[in-house]
Design a protein around this motif. Structure first.
Motif, mmCIF file in Angstrom:
data_model
loop_
_atom_site.group_PDB
_atom_site.id
_atom_site.type_symbol
_atom_site.label_atom_id
_atom_site.label_comp_id
_atom_site.label_asym_id
_atom_site.label_seq_id
_atom_site.Cartn_x
_atom_site.Cartn_y
_atom_site.Cartn_z
ATOM 1 N N THR A 29 31.061 72.952 3.822
ATOM 2 C CA THR A 29 30.213 72.172 4.170
ATOM 3 C C THR A 29 31.187 71.110 5.110
ATOM 4 O OG1 THR A 29 29.042 72.273 2.055
ATOM 5 C CG2 THR A 29 28.822 70.556 3.311
ATOM 6 N N HIS A 30 30.282 69.888 6.196
ATOM 7 C CA HIS A 30 30.817 69.256 6.551
ATOM 8 C C HIS A 30 30.783 68.050 5.590
ATOM 9 C CE1 HIS A 30 32.883 66.961 9.802
ATOM 10 N NE2 HIS A 30 31.497 66.168 9.709
ATOM 11 N N TYR A 31 32.115 67.106 5.325
ATOM 12 C CA TYR A 31 31.965 65.699 5.144
ATOM 13 C C TYR A 31 32.394 64.863 5.810
ATOM 14 C CZ TYR A 31 31.184 67.790 0.093
ATOM 15 O OH TYR A 31 31.478 68.728 -0.553
ATOM 16 N N THR A 32 31.841 63.640 5.479
ATOM 17 C CA THR A 32 32.431 62.440 6.658
ATOM 18 C C THR A 32 33.055 61.903 5.430
ATOM 19 O OG1 THR A 32 30.221 61.536 6.195
ATOM 20 C CG2 THR A 32 30.828 62.485 8.129
ATOM 21 N N PHE A 33 34.665 60.555 5.313
ATOM 22 C CA PHE A 33 34.769 59.538 4.572
ATOM 23 C C PHE A 33 34.777 58.716 5.233
ATOM 24 C CE2 PHE A 33 38.296 61.904 6.349
ATOM 25 C CZ PHE A 33 39.277 60.824 6.789
ATOM 26 N N GLU A 34 34.706 57.213 4.243
ATOM 27 C CA GLU A 34 34.987 56.045 5.007
ATOM 28 C C GLU A 34 35.472 55.215 4.258
ATOM 29 O OE1 GLU A 34 32.131 53.058 7.359
ATOM 30 O OE2 GLU A 34 31.839 53.015 5.103
ATOM 31 N N VAL A 35 36.642 54.488 4.190
ATOM 32 C CA VAL A 35 37.913 54.083 3.233
ATOM 33 C C VAL A 35 37.945 52.103 3.943
ATOM 34 C CG1 VAL A 35 40.382 53.411 2.241
ATOM 35 C CG2 VAL A 35 39.335 55.985 3.779
ATOM 36 N N LYS A 36 37.569 52.185 2.756
ATOM 37 C CA LYS A 36 37.173 49.978 3.106
ATOM 38 C C LYS A 36 38.750 49.241 2.069
ATOM 39 C CE LYS A 36 33.167 49.436 3.918
ATOM 40 N NZ LYS A 36 32.124 48.267 3.675
ATOM 41 N N ALA A 37 38.890 48.047 2.705
ATOM 42 C CA ALA A 37 39.959 47.466 1.162
ATOM 43 C C ALA A 37 38.452 46.066 2.310
ATOM 44 C CB ALA A 37 40.661 46.549 1.866
ATOM 45 N N GLY A 38 37.649 46.139 0.602
ATOM 46 C CA GLY A 38 36.408 45.092 0.974
ATOM 47 C C GLY A 38 35.468 45.075 1.863
ATOM 48 N N GLU A 39 34.989 44.515 2.991
ATOM 49 C CA GLU A 39 34.209 44.303 3.507
ATOM 50 C C GLU A 39 34.546 45.201 4.748
ATOM 51 O OE1 GLU A 39 30.793 45.148 3.338
ATOM 52 O OE2 GLU A 39 31.502 44.236 1.513
ATOM 53 N N LYS A 40 36.181 45.240 4.700
ATOM 54 C CA LYS A 40 36.994 46.185 6.097
ATOM 55 C C LYS A 40 37.353 47.635 6.355
ATOM 56 C CE LYS A 40 40.825 45.313 8.595
ATOM 57 N NZ LYS A 40 42.538 44.614 8.565
ATOM 58 N N VAL A 41 36.629 48.030 6.884
ATOM 59 C CA VAL A 41 36.941 49.740 7.356
ATOM 60 C C VAL A 41 38.096 49.707 7.666
ATOM 61 C CG1 VAL A 41 36.172 51.861 8.502
ATOM 62 C CG2 VAL A 41 34.602 50.322 7.870
ATOM 63 N N LEU A 42 39.166 50.154 6.726
ATOM 64 C CA LEU A 42 40.189 51.189 7.402
ATOM 65 C C LEU A 42 40.760 52.129 7.952
ATOM 66 C CD1 LEU A 42 41.675 50.105 3.698
ATOM 67 C CD2 LEU A 42 41.398 48.968 5.983
ATOM 68 N N THR A 43 39.676 53.409 8.544
ATOM 69 C CA THR A 43 39.688 54.744 9.150
ATOM 70 C C THR A 43 38.361 55.361 7.855
ATOM 71 O OG1 THR A 43 41.276 56.022 9.138
ATOM 72 C CG2 THR A 43 41.024 55.701 6.777
ATOM 73 N N GLN A 44 37.737 55.793 9.788
ATOM 74 C CA GLN A 44 36.402 57.328 8.670
ATOM 75 C C GLN A 44 36.839 58.233 9.335
ATOM 76 O OE1 GLN A 44 33.298 54.324 10.218
ATOM 77 N NE2 GLN A 44 34.349 54.340 12.129
ATOM 78 N N GLY A 45 36.310 59.456 9.507
ATOM 79 C CA GLY A 45 36.358 60.547 9.800
ATOM 80 C C GLY A 45 36.045 61.983 8.924
ATOM 81 N N GLY A 46 36.163 62.823 9.615
ATOM 82 C CA GLY A 46 35.981 63.991 8.434
ATOM 83 C C GLY A 46 36.260 65.412 8.497
#
Length: 280
Positions: A29-46
């Motif tokens: 399966t292909h997953y995507t992810f997003e890391v946030k601090a509050g409303e700020k996106v720190l990093t994302q990918g898959g």
């Protein structure tokens, strides 16, 4: 936040945490992810996952739980993931808040308790009722699995198989479990995978996986416990082979399972619909 194909699960991380261990991922399966601090996106990918066997961990004391998906049938199809799960005791009192969140994310809304009179759950005690409003629950009260269930308890076997089929039809992911997730659970897994056309040799391997659960999630606290019921598994499989399979006529193990289920009262229509829903 982790996502794939409409599914998502949010995890909390403390500030300064450098990594997060995630379990229960679906193979291939292909997953995507997003890391946030509050409303700020720190990093994302898959990322992509690989493999076939899917073991699940619902912290803290839920043991020996596996997805029945991923097995190949004799005609080249694959059993779908996230439809039917097997396991040991599935009790709300044994789960942490993270374990409950994982069950909710998995969407397991139906529970089939295969245990006997000494420890079987009542509907008010069932885990899925605690977590979902639109739940399903069944507890036929089964004292023994293997040939003794198949041969001597045909009405209870019909009841539990019909419950599984009805939950799949209603699109409610289901878990069936006994105490250890080995004997009664292994017998029902043999029926379901056999019906779907998984070769009996592969079903026996699926049964043996119980002995290889990860540390802390095996059948009991004694992870070195040896597998002692393989002879009983063979008796159950041989009951189907010897009683319902005409090998001279070209019958397969799946044909034998179908004949058995028809004999105990499962309809051909339900069998066909179940296969359509469970295979890809």
């Amino acid at each position: 936040k982790l996502s794939y194909e409409g599914w998502s699960r949010e995890y909390e991380m403390k500030a300064g945490t450098s990594y997060l261990s995630i379990t229960n991922l679906v193979p291939n399966t292909h997953y995507t992810f997003e890391v946030k601090a509050g409303e700020k996106v720190l990093t994302q990918g898959g990322f992509d996952t690989y493999g076939s066997v899917r073991q699940l961990f619902f912290k803290v004391q839920t043991r020996n739980i596996r997805d029945l998906g991923g097995w190949k049938t004799a005609d080249g199809k694959t059993v779908k993931y996230c439809k039917i799960y097997r396991g040991g005791r599935f009790l709300i009192k044994n789960m942490s808040s993270q374990g409950k969140a994982d069950v909710i994310a998995e969407g397991i809304k139906a529970q089939l308790d295969l245990r006997g009179v000494a420890d079987v759950l009542t509907e008010d005690e069932c885990t899925v009722k605690e977590l979902f409003e639109d739940y399903e629950f069944c507890a036929p009260v089964i004292e023994e699995g293997y040939i003794w269930l198949l041969r001597d308890e045909p009405e209870k076997t019909r009841q539990l198989v019909q419950f599984i089929m009805d939950c799949v039809k209603k699109e409610k992911p289901l878990i069936f479990h006994c105490s250890l997730g080995r004997d009664r659970t292994g017998t029902v897994a043999m029926l379901i995978l056999g019906l779907l056309g998984v070769p009996e040799g592969d079903i026996s391997q699926e049964y043996e996986l119980t002995q290889f659960s990860a540390h802390g999630y095996a059948t009991s606290t004694g992870e070195t416990t040896k597998m002692t019921r393989t002879v009983d598994y063979k008796l159950a499989a041989n009951y189907i082979w010897d009683t319902f399979v005409d090998e001279a006529a070209g019958d397969t193990f799946a044909d034998g399972i179908v004949k058995y289920l028809l004999k105990i009262g499962i309809s051909q229509e339900d069998i066909d619909n179940f296969r359509d829903s469970m295979l890809q």
